[in-house]
Design a protein around this motif. Structure first.
Motif, PDB file in Angstrom:
ATOM      1  N   GLY A  77      -0.197   2.431  17.612  1.00 36.38           N
ATOM      2  CA  GLY A  77      -1.391   1.594  17.510  1.00 36.38           C
ATOM      3  C   GLY A  77      -1.540   0.986  16.121  1.00 36.38           C
ATOM      4  N   THR A  78      -2.792   0.719  15.738  1.00 36.97           N
ATOM      5  CA  THR A  78      -3.061   0.143  14.427  1.00 36.97           C
ATOM      6  C   THR A  78      -2.733   1.159  13.339  1.00 36.97           C
ATOM      7  N   PRO A  79      -1.876   0.804  12.367  1.00 41.88           N
ATOM      8  CA  PRO A  79      -1.511   1.765  11.326  1.00 41.88           C
ATOM      9  C   PRO A  79      -2.684   2.052  10.395  1.00 41.88           C
ATOM     10  N   GLU A  83       0.786   4.986   6.045  1.00 37.63           N
ATOM     11  CA  GLU A  83       1.634   3.992   6.711  1.00 37.63           C
ATOM     12  C   GLU A  83       1.116   2.577   6.463  1.00 37.63           C
ATOM     13  N   ARG A  84      -0.182   2.396   6.598  1.00 36.28           N
ATOM     14  CA  ARG A  84      -0.748   1.078   6.351  1.00 36.28           C
ATOM     15  C   ARG A  84      -0.532   0.650   4.901  1.00 36.28           C
ATOM     16  N   GLU A  85      -0.716   1.578   3.984  1.00 33.84           N
ATOM     17  CA  GLU A  85      -0.498   1.270   2.571  1.00 33.84           C
ATOM     18  C   GLU A  85       0.956   0.882   2.314  1.00 33.84           C
ATOM     19  N   GLU A  86       1.882   1.604   2.954  1.00 38.57           N
ATOM     20  CA  GLU A  86       3.304   1.277   2.791  1.00 38.57           C
ATOM     21  C   GLU A  86       3.605  -0.130   3.288  1.00 38.57           C
ATOM     22  N   LEU A  87       3.068  -0.475   4.446  1.00 42.52           N
ATOM     23  CA  LEU A  87       3.326  -1.787   5.027  1.00 42.52           C
ATOM     24  C   LEU A  87       2.707  -2.902   4.184  1.00 42.52           C
ATOM     25  N   PRO A  95       9.402 -11.059  -1.929  1.00 43.99           N
ATOM     26  CA  PRO A  95       9.335 -12.379  -2.561  1.00 43.99           C
ATOM     27  C   PRO A  95       9.583 -13.551  -1.619  1.00 43.99           C
ATOM     28  N   VAL A  96       9.864 -13.260  -0.364  1.00 41.66           N
ATOM     29  CA  VAL A  96      10.123 -14.324   0.612  1.00 41.66           C
ATOM     30  C   VAL A  96       9.248 -14.075   1.845  1.00 41.66           C
ATOM     31  N   PRO A  97       9.047 -15.099   2.697  1.00 41.10           N
ATOM     32  CA  PRO A  97       8.237 -14.904   3.903  1.00 41.10           C
ATOM     33  C   PRO A  97       8.834 -13.834   4.827  1.00 41.10           C
ATOM     34  N   VAL A  98       7.956 -13.215   5.596  1.00 42.53           N
ATOM     35  CA  VAL A  98       8.349 -12.135   6.502  1.00 42.53           C
ATOM     36  C   VAL A  98       8.030 -12.534   7.938  1.00 42.53           C
ATOM     37  N   THR A  99       8.989 -12.333   8.826  1.00 41.82           N
ATOM     38  CA  THR A  99       8.790 -12.509  10.266  1.00 41.82           C
ATOM     39  C   THR A  99       9.041 -11.180  10.954  1.00 41.82           C
ATOM     40  N   LEU A 100       8.145 -10.790  11.848  1.00 46.77           N
ATOM     41  CA  LEU A 100       8.311  -9.564  12.623  1.00 46.77           C
ATOM     42  C   LEU A 100       8.568  -9.917  14.076  1.00 46.77           C
ATOM     43  N   VAL A 101       9.685  -9.469  14.603  1.00 50.80           N
ATOM     44  CA  VAL A 101       9.958  -9.562  16.033  1.00 50.80           C
ATOM     45  C   VAL A 101       9.331  -8.323  16.662  1.00 50.80           C
ATOM     46  N   ARG A 102       8.292  -8.527  17.452  1.00 52.44           N
ATOM     47  CA  ARG A 102       7.471  -7.400  17.893  1.00 52.44           C
ATOM     48  C   ARG A 102       8.290  -6.375  18.691  1.00 52.44           C
ATOM     49  N   GLY A 103       8.138  -5.105  18.273  1.00 54.75           N
ATOM     50  CA  GLY A 103       8.768  -4.001  18.983  1.00 54.75           C
ATOM     51  C   GLY A 103       7.729  -3.112  19.641  1.00 54.75           C
ATOM     52  N   ASN A 104       8.175  -2.042  20.244  1.00 56.07           N
ATOM     53  CA  ASN A 104       7.262  -1.164  20.973  1.00 56.07           C
ATOM     54  C   ASN A 104       6.358  -0.355  20.043  1.00 56.07           C
ATOM     55  N   HIS A 105       6.660  -0.306  18.737  1.00 52.48           N
ATOM     56  CA  HIS A 105       5.799   0.391  17.773  1.00 52.48           C
ATOM     57  C   HIS A 105       4.912  -0.571  16.984  1.00 52.48           C
ATOM     58  N   ASP A 106       4.896  -1.844  17.358  1.00 52.69           N
ATOM     59  CA  ASP A 106       4.225  -2.856  16.540  1.00 52.69           C
ATOM     60  C   ASP A 106       2.989  -3.457  17.208  1.00 52.69           C
ATOM     61  N   GLY A 107       2.322  -2.673  18.032  1.00 48.06           N
ATOM     62  CA  GLY A 107       1.245  -3.210  18.849  1.00 48.06           C
ATOM     63  C   GLY A 107       0.196  -4.018  18.121  1.00 48.06           C
ATOM     64  N   ASN A 108      -0.340  -3.514  17.017  1.00 48.72           N
ATOM     65  CA  ASN A 108      -1.458  -4.180  16.346  1.00 48.72           C
ATOM     66  C   ASN A 108      -1.168  -4.550  14.901  1.00 48.72           C
ATOM     67  N   ASP A 110      -0.140  -7.291  13.609  1.00 52.17           N
ATOM     68  CA  ASP A 110      -0.618  -8.615  13.214  1.00 52.17           C
ATOM     69  C   ASP A 110      -2.113  -8.618  12.924  1.00 52.17           C
ATOM     70  N   ASP A 111      -2.820  -7.524  13.244  1.00 57.04           N
ATOM     71  CA  ASP A 111      -4.233  -7.418  12.896  1.00 57.04           C
ATOM     72  C   ASP A 111      -4.430  -7.016  11.440  1.00 57.04           C
ATOM     73  N   VAL A 112      -3.413  -6.406  10.831  1.00 53.97           N
ATOM     74  CA  VAL A 112      -3.585  -5.881   9.479  1.00 53.97           C
ATOM     75  C   VAL A 112      -2.628  -6.505   8.463  1.00 53.97           C
ATOM     76  N   LEU A 113      -1.609  -7.234   8.927  1.00 52.19           N
ATOM     77  CA  LEU A 113      -0.638  -7.837   8.018  1.00 52.19           C
ATOM     78  C   LEU A 113      -0.623  -9.347   8.201  1.00 52.19           C
ATOM     79  N   ASP A 114      -0.544 -10.063   7.101  1.00 49.88           N
ATOM     80  CA  ASP A 114      -0.503 -11.523   7.137  1.00 49.88           C
ATOM     81  C   ASP A 114       0.950 -11.986   7.203  1.00 49.88           C
ATOM     82  N   ILE A 115       1.545 -11.817   8.387  1.00 50.08           N
ATOM     83  CA  ILE A 115       2.934 -12.195   8.587  1.00 50.08           C
ATOM     84  C   ILE A 115       3.072 -12.885   9.947  1.00 50.08           C
TER      85      ILE A 115
END
Length: 245
Positions: A77-79, A83-87, A95-108, A110-115
């Protein structure tokens, strides 16, 4: 240069996305230590070391983006907490933009990270398609020249002449077979791609021993979509077809 080229001695690759290059990192699993402690394993946090390995690879390879190939976080769920601090620190210091390809552990996440976060069915960038592997990839992903997937944490068990053994993370690379996708979609699917199954970046999260009988794959399209594939160690050693190791 191949469109997806592993970084020597690292569980990461550089992908040519056409307009830019990207570091591809699968199964980062930030905060996994808390889960391991719940299972009775005392493991010190490796958050700083994980982050520094990624950041050093960004500098070393000179890429313009990082693509996390699913399971950037470990909590379903939402980290929160460490864990949230690490992310947040990882994204802030990258130093470069980040893209996340959503996995089964990445449910929420995008609610806490600007990526940028893709759907669970993956996304295509240039001639490279990305999907975490916990679900079926989209047709757009399958139309790419190379398809990268994670989720499996592939590893090989190697034995020596005196009966000793060790387990090492590995890459799997081979032609992607249309068969299971035709069955899934109920019609022909244009597939002419190489499939790259990426090793887990996080060495604490175990893996699928692909050359040990009884070790099943996790993705719904494997192993049927990969009838033959070569296994490679992180140092680039080619082991040959993983089915006969």
């Amino acid at each position: 240069m191949a469109r997806v080229e592993p970084v020597p001695d690292a569980p990461a690759a550089v992908a040519d996305l056409g307009g830019e290059s990207a570091l591809v990192v699968a199964d980062y699993h930030a905060g996994i230590e808390r889960s391991l402690r719940r299972e009775g394993l005392e493991v010190d946090s490796q958050a700083d070391a994980r982050r520094e390995r990624v950041l050093s690879l960004v500098v070393r390879t000179g890429v313009e983006r990082v693509v996390f190939l699913g399971d950037l976080g470990h909590q379903i769920g939402t980290p929160d907490g460490a864990e949230r601090e690490e992310l947040e620190t990882l994204v802030r210091e990258c130093p470069v933009p980040v893209t996340l390809v959503r996995g089964n552990h990445d449910g929420n996440l995008d609610d806490v990270l600007d990526i940028e976060v893709t759907p669970g069915t993956g996304a295509r960038f240039g001639d490279v398609g990305f999907v975490h592997g916990h679900t079926w990839p989209s047709r757009d992903v399958l139309s790419a020249d190379v398809v990268c997937t994670g989720h499996e944490h592939p590893a090989v068990r190697l034995e020596d002449e005196v009966g000793g053994s060790r387990v090492e993370r590995a890459w799997l690379r081979g032609p992607l077979d249309e068969g299971p996708f035709r069955e899934h979609f109920g019609e022909r699917v244009a597939v002419d791609a190489e499939l790259v199954v990426c090793p887990a970046f996080n060495d604490l999260c175990g893996g699928t021993w692909v050359n040990v009988e009884g070790q099943g794959f996790l993705a719904p399209f494997l192993p049927e979509a990969l009838p033959s594939a070569d296994a490679y160690l992180l140092d680039g050693t080619r082991l040959g077809d993983y089915r006969y190791l």
